[in-house]
Design a protein around this motif. Sequence first.
Motif, PDB file in Angstrom:
ATOM      1  N   TRP A  41      87.738-109.121 -38.533  1.00 40.41           N
ATOM      2  CA  TRP A  41      86.901-110.280 -38.845  1.00 40.41           C
ATOM      3  C   TRP A  41      85.825-110.490 -37.788  1.00 40.41           C
ATOM      4  CZ3 TRP A  41      86.726-112.232 -43.493  1.00 40.41           C
ATOM      5  CH2 TRP A  41      87.803-112.013 -44.344  1.00 40.41           C
ATOM      6  N   HIS A  42      86.119-110.086 -36.553  1.00 44.02           N
ATOM      7  CA  HIS A  42      85.081-110.118 -35.517  1.00 44.02           C
ATOM      8  C   HIS A  42      83.915-109.214 -35.897  1.00 44.02           C
ATOM      9  CE1 HIS A  42      82.923-109.481 -31.781  1.00 44.02           C
ATOM     10  NE2 HIS A  42      83.246-108.206 -31.822  1.00 44.02           N
ATOM     11  N   PHE A  43      84.205-107.980 -36.265  1.00 42.49           N
ATOM     12  CA  PHE A  43      83.136-107.048 -36.632  1.00 42.49           C
ATOM     13  C   PHE A  43      82.379-107.531 -37.863  1.00 42.49           C
ATOM     14  CE2 PHE A  43      85.529-103.714 -34.168  1.00 42.49           C
ATOM     15  CZ  PHE A  43      84.518-103.469 -33.256  1.00 42.49           C
ATOM     16  N   LEU A  44      83.085-108.059 -38.853  1.00 43.13           N
ATOM     17  CA  LEU A  44      82.417-108.545 -40.059  1.00 43.13           C
ATOM     18  C   LEU A  44      81.464-109.701 -39.735  1.00 43.13           C
ATOM     19  CD1 LEU A  44      85.414-108.449 -42.568  1.00 43.13           C
ATOM     20  CD2 LEU A  44      83.424-106.933 -42.552  1.00 43.13           C
ATOM     21  N   GLY A  45      81.929-110.640 -38.906  1.00 50.24           N
ATOM     22  CA  GLY A  45      81.069-111.757 -38.532  1.00 50.24           C
ATOM     23  C   GLY A  45      79.883-111.316 -37.694  1.00 50.24           C
ATOM     24  N   LEU A  46      80.128-110.399 -36.760  1.00 48.29           N
ATOM     25  CA  LEU A  46      79.056-109.906 -35.898  1.00 48.29           C
ATOM     26  C   LEU A  46      77.982-109.188 -36.719  1.00 48.29           C
ATOM     27  CD1 LEU A  46      77.952-109.432 -33.032  1.00 48.29           C
ATOM     28  CD2 LEU A  46      79.394-107.387 -32.928  1.00 48.29           C
ATOM     29  N   ILE A  47      78.420-108.334 -37.620  1.00 48.72           N
ATOM     30  CA  ILE A  47      77.465-107.603 -38.455  1.00 48.72           C
ATOM     31  C   ILE A  47      76.661-108.572 -39.320  1.00 48.72           C
ATOM     32  CG2 ILE A  47      77.315-106.013 -40.423  1.00 48.72           C
ATOM     33  CD1 ILE A  47      79.690-104.476 -39.109  1.00 48.72           C
ATOM     34  N   ARG A  48      77.325-109.560 -39.898  1.00 54.03           N
ATOM     35  CA  ARG A  48      76.615-110.552 -40.699  1.00 54.03           C
ATOM     36  C   ARG A  48      75.605-111.319 -39.855  1.00 54.03           C
ATOM     37  NH1 ARG A  48      73.786-111.824 -44.856  1.00 54.03           N
ATOM     38  NH2 ARG A  48      74.005-113.983 -45.567  1.00 54.03           N
ATOM     39  N   GLY A  49      75.999-111.711 -38.648  1.00 49.75           N
ATOM     40  CA  GLY A  49      75.081-112.444 -37.774  1.00 49.75           C
ATOM     41  C   GLY A  49      73.876-111.613 -37.368  1.00 49.75           C
ATOM     42  N   LEU A  50      74.094-110.342 -37.072  1.00 56.95           N
ATOM     43  CA  LEU A  50      72.979-109.477 -36.697  1.00 56.95           C
ATOM     44  C   LEU A  50      72.012-109.258 -37.860  1.00 56.95           C
ATOM     45  CD1 LEU A  50      74.953-106.850 -34.579  1.00 56.95           C
ATOM     46  CD2 LEU A  50      73.324-108.536 -33.703  1.00 56.95           C
ATOM     47  N   ARG A  51      72.554-109.130 -39.065  1.00 58.99           N
ATOM     48  CA  ARG A  51      71.681-108.988 -40.236  1.00 58.99           C
ATOM     49  C   ARG A  51      70.888-110.275 -40.482  1.00 58.99           C
ATOM     50  NH1 ARG A  51      74.281-107.538 -45.549  1.00 58.99           N
ATOM     51  NH2 ARG A  51      72.081-107.254 -46.086  1.00 58.99           N
ATOM     52  N   GLN A  52      71.523-111.426 -40.320  1.00 63.87           N
ATOM     53  CA  GLN A  52      70.811-112.680 -40.499  1.00 63.87           C
ATOM     54  C   GLN A  52      69.682-112.821 -39.481  1.00 63.87           C
ATOM     55  OE1 GLN A  52      74.217-115.387 -40.281  1.00 63.87           O
ATOM     56  NE2 GLN A  52      73.927-115.933 -42.429  1.00 63.87           N
ATOM     57  N   ARG A  53      69.940-112.425 -38.243  1.00 61.94           N
ATOM     58  CA  ARG A  53      68.911-112.509 -37.216  1.00 61.94           C
ATOM     59  C   ARG A  53      67.700-111.636 -37.570  1.00 61.94           C
ATOM     60  NH1 ARG A  53      70.101-110.543 -31.123  1.00 61.94           N
ATOM     61  NH2 ARG A  53      70.054-108.528 -32.200  1.00 61.94           N
ATOM     62  N   GLN A  54      67.990-110.530 -38.231  1.00 58.58           N
ATOM     63  CA  GLN A  54      66.932-109.586 -38.615  1.00 58.58           C
ATOM     64  C   GLN A  54      66.232-110.046 -39.895  1.00 58.58           C
ATOM     65  OE1 GLN A  54      66.214-107.153 -36.652  1.00 58.58           O
ATOM     66  NE2 GLN A  54      64.866-105.775 -37.819  1.00 58.58           N
ATOM     67  N   GLY A  55      66.832-111.052 -40.572  1.00 58.77           N
ATOM     68  CA  GLY A  55      66.259-111.508 -41.844  1.00 58.77           C
ATOM     69  C   GLY A  55      66.868-110.826 -43.041  1.00 58.77           C
ATOM     70  N   GLY A  56      68.047-110.161 -42.817  1.00 51.17           N
ATOM     71  CA  GLY A  56      68.697-109.437 -43.910  1.00 51.17           C
ATOM     72  C   GLY A  56      69.696-110.272 -44.669  1.00 51.17           C
TER      73      GLY A  56
END
Length: 314
Positions: free
Chosen positions: A299-314
């Motif tokens: 769940w850490h990796f899933l949240g981190l990946i989601r946050g990084l995509r949001q920061r990029q506008g994804g």
Amino acid sequence: MSDNLPGLDASVIVCTYNRCESLAETLQAIGALQVPPDWRWELVVVDNNSRDDTRATVERFQASRPELSVRYEFEARQGLSHARNHAIAAARGEWLVFTDDDVLPAPDWLLLLVQGMRTHGCSAAGGYIAPLWLATPPRWLTERFYGFLAVKTDADGPREVRRHDEMPFGASLAFHRRVFSEVGQFDPQLGRMGNKLAGGEEIDVLMRIVEHGGKVMYFPQAKVRHKVEAFRLEKRYFRRWRYQCSQAEAAAWPAPSGRHWQGVPLYLFPQLLRAAALTLKMHLLRPADEAFRQEMIVWHFLGLIRGLRQRQGG
């Protein structure tokens, strides 16, 4: 924040959001604190945009305890870090001592924290946080999960702490006021925002203190009890907490310099797959608490990946 404010020994600070019933119990416990008669201290309650009876709860407590210095402050910007930074600016004490609206401090909590900090000459300190179970915890919820609940029952101390995983929690956390002039305040991109679970703002400040050569102490004799409601004993709460915390932590990650997809470094994907495979294996072969602790990494990796995509506008 000015260092020339009228001098008090300590400011006890409670930041609160839509928890007026629990807050009333916290205020009663703070009202029972035992300090030397020559001490001058105050209680600062920061209402972080609550829609319940929070203000009236504080005003009733003020009226019932006129001998105490109790101040109500309002912070409209949503987020625990905003509320704490408001408190730092408003507080008048030399020592700023934070607790939460679901915490019951022991009568000697404030005295032991401040005395310990003075004795050891430290910049920040925390104390023992016992769970106050409001429902029977499940068998899988062993001490390895206490950190997710902001519970800290380590009896070893007093001692200096320097590692990320040793740091105190906000339910019992004190600072010398000059610290915030030296290392900065709480990062508004971190920490809980309304009903969105997040964290990391406390450890962020504490690690900045350590990196600047300051001392952080842990005093297990300074005790509080932290309420743990029934909904926080469910696995879905832990999954949501880990996911949303890691999602928020993505904001502090450096921009990717190597190969990436929508702002996510590609090396994170095989790490996620390995963590998921190990989780499945452990659910089959290992005790329930060990397997679920491994699942938290997924769940850490899933949240981190989601946050990084949001920061990029994804």
